[in-house]
Design a protein around this motif. Sequence first.
Motif, PDB file in Angstrom:
ATOM      1  N   TYR A 295       0.071  38.922  64.607  1.00 16.26           N
ATOM      2  CA  TYR A 295      -0.171  38.216  65.859  1.00 16.26           C
ATOM      3  C   TYR A 295      -1.186  39.031  66.641  1.00 16.26           C
ATOM      4  CZ  TYR A 295       3.493  34.794  65.223  1.00 16.26           C
ATOM      5  OH  TYR A 295       4.232  33.744  64.766  1.00 16.26           O
ATOM      6  N   VAL A 296      -2.135  38.345  67.279  1.00 19.03           N
ATOM      7  CA  VAL A 296      -3.227  39.020  67.975  1.00 19.03           C
ATOM      8  C   VAL A 296      -3.334  38.472  69.391  1.00 19.03           C
ATOM      9  CG1 VAL A 296      -5.725  39.425  67.998  1.00 19.03           C
ATOM     10  CG2 VAL A 296      -4.506  39.356  65.813  1.00 19.03           C
ATOM     11  N   LEU A 297      -3.492  39.374  70.335  1.00 21.72           N
ATOM     12  CA  LEU A 297      -3.770  38.991  71.710  1.00 21.72           C
ATOM     13  C   LEU A 297      -5.235  39.322  71.978  1.00 21.72           C
ATOM     14  CD1 LEU A 297      -2.837  37.983  74.481  1.00 21.72           C
ATOM     15  CD2 LEU A 297      -2.327  40.357  75.044  1.00 21.72           C
TER      16      LEU A 297
ATOM     17  N   SER B 261       5.652  39.624  77.859  1.00 23.00           N
ATOM     18  CA  SER B 261       6.861  40.451  77.803  1.00 23.00           C
ATOM     19  C   SER B 261       8.041  39.661  77.269  1.00 23.00           C
ATOM     20  CB  SER B 261       7.174  40.991  79.188  1.00 23.00           C
ATOM     21  OG  SER B 261       8.284  41.841  79.142  1.00 23.00           O
ATOM     22  N   SER B 262       8.227  38.431  77.740  1.00 26.66           N
ATOM     23  CA  SER B 262       9.336  37.609  77.251  1.00 26.66           C
ATOM     24  C   SER B 262       9.119  37.207  75.795  1.00 26.66           C
ATOM     25  CB  SER B 262       9.561  36.383  78.126  1.00 26.66           C
ATOM     26  OG  SER B 262       8.478  35.502  78.023  1.00 26.66           O
ATOM     27  N   TYR B 263       7.859  37.009  75.401  1.00 23.73           N
ATOM     28  CA  TYR B 263       7.564  36.695  74.016  1.00 23.73           C
ATOM     29  C   TYR B 263       7.955  37.870  73.104  1.00 23.73           C
ATOM     30  CZ  TYR B 263       4.932  36.172  69.724  1.00 23.73           C
ATOM     31  OH  TYR B 263       4.586  36.127  68.408  1.00 23.73           O
ATOM     32  N   LEU B 264       7.639  39.083  73.535  1.00 26.73           N
ATOM     33  CA  LEU B 264       7.927  40.273  72.725  1.00 26.73           C
ATOM     34  C   LEU B 264       9.428  40.521  72.591  1.00 26.73           C
ATOM     35  CD1 LEU B 264       5.157  42.673  74.042  1.00 26.73           C
ATOM     36  CD2 LEU B 264       5.227  41.490  71.847  1.00 26.73           C
TER      37      LEU B 264
ATOM     38  N   GLN C  50       6.562  46.304  68.471  1.00 31.17           N
ATOM     39  CA  GLN C  50       5.108  46.105  68.479  1.00 31.17           C
ATOM     40  C   GLN C  50       4.689  45.131  67.389  1.00 31.17           C
ATOM     41  OE1 GLN C  50       3.388  47.202  70.890  1.00 31.17           O
ATOM     42  NE2 GLN C  50       1.304  47.090  70.264  1.00 31.17           N
ATOM     43  N   ASN C  51       4.827  43.830  67.645  1.00 34.81           N
ATOM     44  CA  ASN C  51       4.426  42.842  66.645  1.00 34.81           C
ATOM     45  C   ASN C  51       3.170  42.078  67.045  1.00 34.81           C
ATOM     46  OD1 ASN C  51       5.652  41.445  68.694  1.00 34.81           O
ATOM     47  ND2 ASN C  51       6.815  40.081  67.384  1.00 34.81           N
ATOM     48  N   VAL C  52       2.473  42.577  68.082  1.00 35.76           N
ATOM     49  CA  VAL C  52       1.238  41.948  68.534  1.00 35.76           C
ATOM     50  C   VAL C  52       0.155  43.020  68.640  1.00 35.76           C
ATOM     51  CG1 VAL C  52       0.095  40.705  70.414  1.00 35.76           C
ATOM     52  CG2 VAL C  52       2.451  40.154  69.834  1.00 35.76           C
ATOM     53  N   GLU C  53      -0.998  42.736  68.053  1.00 37.64           N
ATOM     54  CA  GLU C  53      -2.161  43.624  68.131  1.00 37.64           C
ATOM     55  C   GLU C  53      -3.073  43.103  69.230  1.00 37.64           C
ATOM     56  OE1 GLU C  53      -4.546  46.788  66.724  1.00 37.64           O
ATOM     57  OE2 GLU C  53      -2.775  46.104  65.633  1.00 37.64           O
TER      58      GLU C  53
END
Length: 164
Positions: A57-59, A160-163, A87-90
């Motif tokens: 997943y990428v931001l 934050s809620s997504y993480l 940490q599942n988003v880069e």
Amino acid sequence: MRYVKWIFVVLLVSSLTSFVSKDKPTGGLNVGDIAPDFKIQSMSDEQHELSNLKGKYVLLSFWASYDAQSRMQNASLSNVLRAASNQNVEMVSVSFDEYRSVFEETIRKDQIVTPVCFVETDGENSDLFKQYRLGRGFTNYLLDDNGVIIAKNISAAELSSYLN
């Protein structure tokens, strides 16, 4: 005569307010679109491609130091990701500042420590700016592991809620 003045005032005010956009649309791509691939050089002159992050997943955060709202958004998103235990988003942070020195000072002041932080010194004339259609304002995109946009203009609280 008094009523004529009031009618004129009401007409004048209503005509002026009709030109004000109430919901200013932001530019760029939309949820469901596939994010265009791009190549960009990091501050250490390494070449990076968005497609190399497939499977994660990428931001994508587009901003510039002269745009206060996008700069604050970029800093708050970076802080959320730094504080996240899962940490599942880069994050890929792209600044459109035309001067590398301004970009570096902004990164230092805002304490942005994303491993993938770039500056596009062609600014608004860059192909990347045009490719993501940012002419109506900077934005950010959350991409799924296949590069599909699943959220746009995500706030720090939403991230934050997504993480979690």
